[in-house]
Design a protein around this motif. Structure first.
Motif, PDB file in Angstrom:
ATOM      1  N   LEU A  93      30.581 -40.420  -5.740  1.00  0.00           N
ATOM      2  CA  LEU A  93      30.739 -39.092  -6.334  1.00  0.00           C
ATOM      3  C   LEU A  93      30.726 -39.156  -7.858  1.00  0.00           C
ATOM      4  N   GLY A  94      30.325 -40.308  -8.407  1.00  0.00           N
ATOM      5  CA  GLY A  94      30.179 -40.424  -9.847  1.00  0.00           C
ATOM      6  C   GLY A  94      31.300 -41.153 -10.557  1.00  0.00           C
ATOM      7  N   GLY A  95      32.312 -41.630  -9.829  1.00  0.00           N
ATOM      8  CA  GLY A  95      33.429 -42.335 -10.451  1.00  0.00           C
ATOM      9  C   GLY A  95      33.294 -43.840 -10.337  1.00  0.00           C
ATOM     10  N   ARG A  96      34.419 -44.540 -10.476  1.00  0.00           N
ATOM     11  CA  ARG A  96      34.428 -46.002 -10.417  1.00  0.00           C
ATOM     12  C   ARG A  96      35.175 -46.541  -9.204  1.00  0.00           C
ATOM     13  N   LEU A  97      35.786 -45.664  -8.415  1.00  0.00           N
ATOM     14  CA  LEU A  97      36.664 -46.118  -7.336  1.00  0.00           C
ATOM     15  C   LEU A  97      35.856 -46.716  -6.193  1.00  0.00           C
ATOM     16  N   THR A  98      36.167 -47.971  -5.885  1.00  0.00           N
ATOM     17  CA  THR A  98      35.649 -48.604  -4.663  1.00  0.00           C
ATOM     18  C   THR A  98      36.857 -48.985  -3.810  1.00  0.00           C
TER      19      THR A  98
END
Length: 465
Positions: A93-98
């Motif tokens: 969704l465009g963030g950095r969270l994995t």
């Protein structure tokens, strides 16, 4: 691409070489490269030496803001320019969270310096948004991601619990409105960031009684609600986390559109059970372990600067060694809980509660032990030791005190008989994923939609835990 940066890994270390002359420029903030450990080093370097009197993000500045009951604005702005909100938005969704293991590493440098800042400027947003990542439709997920990445502030309105403290007391009720949608009424007086939030992820009672379908979750965007129906209550004074903005919110005959419902009506309790797994793991592995790491360093410094110095075989030396061993054990336990969420989230309900319960109980006792080592220094307000008395006030709030303990017990107790029977019978089951206990294992990505509100059969789950 990985960042190669010097790390201020010790709270008592001298100032290292700065990564930048100042905070990164806003347009570049959302393109910080590297995996979780690399970004954690980046944040560590940005925040600088905690004991440098000239550091605007050091202990002197953070403690001064706490004394004034204010957010340390310079540090909050730095984290905003770094793009901390992107850490709470999934990568697709465009963030950095994995994975949440990597997220906990990024947050630890913040929690080591200021637990209240870690919640107020950071982790609370994920606690709220995780409901949308778990059960929101595509529009809600996309809009939430865009709002967070654009600097919007989210907070969460919990439902009331039987053992509620001030943070969990009070709730909202909803009834159907003529022509569609809902009308919401209710009041909560102690909600973090209630006076600053743009969006409230709200657990609202939609049915009488205490059954599993009593509550639903609504995404309340203040920009879509009539001003006459929304009243932000005055800020509450708290003993711990004094810099965090705890205030209240009152809704009176507030019309809420039907598309604000997250998931299905009556799914609120289930969503709480699912998303609280992430909250418990991050509080344990981020706030509690990170905060206690700092507390131990204060105690080591105090013992080393005492008249006798640090005697390893003396009473204080034994206490410090014991607390260090406990901290390593809690860190290992927390990492296993975080990794389980990334690798097999459908099996994390009971283990996440067990991690939170064990880490909170053990480190609470250790904090008392460290207070005895510091003695009178534990009450100082200056930059050298003042952070310890702040941790003594802040860490219990991070774990929600008695209410947090009751919450984990409510998950664990119903399953103790089954777990004990399985362990005693010695019947074979499936092993936990090998990567769960493998140092340096490749980072996995948490799929929030796989979180489960029901524990799996121990014979078919991760009984290797």
């Amino acid at each position: 691409m990985k960042l190669e940066v010097p790390v201020n890994d010790s709270l008592t270390a001298g100032a290292g070489t700065s990564l930048t002359e100042g905070p990164p420029a806003g347009p570049r903030a959302l393109r910080v490269p590297g995996d979780g450990p690399a970004r954690a080093r980046y944040v560590e370097d940005l925040l600088g030496d905690p004991f440098d009197a000239g550091n605007p993000h050091g202990q002197q500045a953070l403690l001064a803001a706490d004394e004034r009951r204010e957010v340390p604005s310079a540090t909050e702005e730095l984290l905003h320019r770094f793009g901390l909100a992107a850490e709470f938005v999934p990568r697709d969704l465009g963030g950095r969270l994995t994975g949440v293991e990597g997220l906990a590493q990024v947050l630890r440098p913040v929690f080591r310096r200021d637990v209240a800042l870690g919640f107020g400027a950071g982790m609370t947003a994920l606690f709220a948004a995780s409901v949308v990542w778990t059960a929101g439709d595509e529009r809600q997920r996309r809009d939430t991601a865009l709002r967070l990445l654009g600097g919007g502030r989210f907070t969460i309105l919990h439902r009331e619990f039987a053992h509620a403290n001030a943070i969990l007391r009070g709730e909202y009720t909803a009834r159907g409105a003529p022509g569609g949608g809902y009308v919401v009424d209710g009041r909560k007086e102690v909600v973090i960031n209630a006076d600053r939030a743009d969006v409230f992820v709200s657990y609202v009672r939609t049915a009488p009684g205490d059954g599993p379908d009593s509550h639903s979750v609504f995404l309340l965007d203040t920009g879509r609600l009539p001003a006459r129906a929304v009243r932000r209550l005055p800020r509450a004074r708290t003993h711990g986390m004094r810099g965090a903005h705890y205030a209240g919110l009152e809704l009176t005959h507030c019309p809420v559109p039907a598309d604000a419902l997250v998931g299905r009506q009556g799914e609120g309790v289930s969503l709480a059970l699912r998303t609280f797994q992430v909250s418990r793991a991050l509080v344990s592995g981020g706030a509690l372990v990170g905060g206690m790491d700092s507390a131990l360093r204060y105690a080591v410094r105090a013992a080393g600067e005492s008249r006798r110095g640090l005697v390893l075989h003396g009473r204080r030396g034994r206490v410090l060694a014991g607390v260090f061993a406990d901290l390593l054990a809690c860190d290992s336990l927390a990492v296993a809980g975080l990794r389980l969420l990334d690798l097999a989230p459908e099996h994390a309900l009971v283990p996440s509660a067990a991690v939170k319960y064990a880490v909170s109980a053990l480190l609470h006792e250790d904090l008392d032990e460290l207070a005895a080592v510091l003695g009178a220094r534990g009450y100082e307000r200056g930059p050298t030791y003042g952070g310890f008395q702040k941790l003594v006030r802040d860490l219990p709030v991070a774990g929600l005190g008695h209410a947090g303990t009751a919450d984990t017990q409510a998950v664990l107790v119903p399953h103790l008989r089954t777990l004990a029977h399985t362990a005693r019978s010695g019947e074979p089951g499936h092993e936990a994923p090998a990567a769960l206990f493998t140092p340096g294992a490749e980072e996995a990505a948490l799929d929030f939609r796989r979180l489960d509100a029901e524990p799996r059969d121990p014979h078919n789950g991760c009984d290797g835990l």
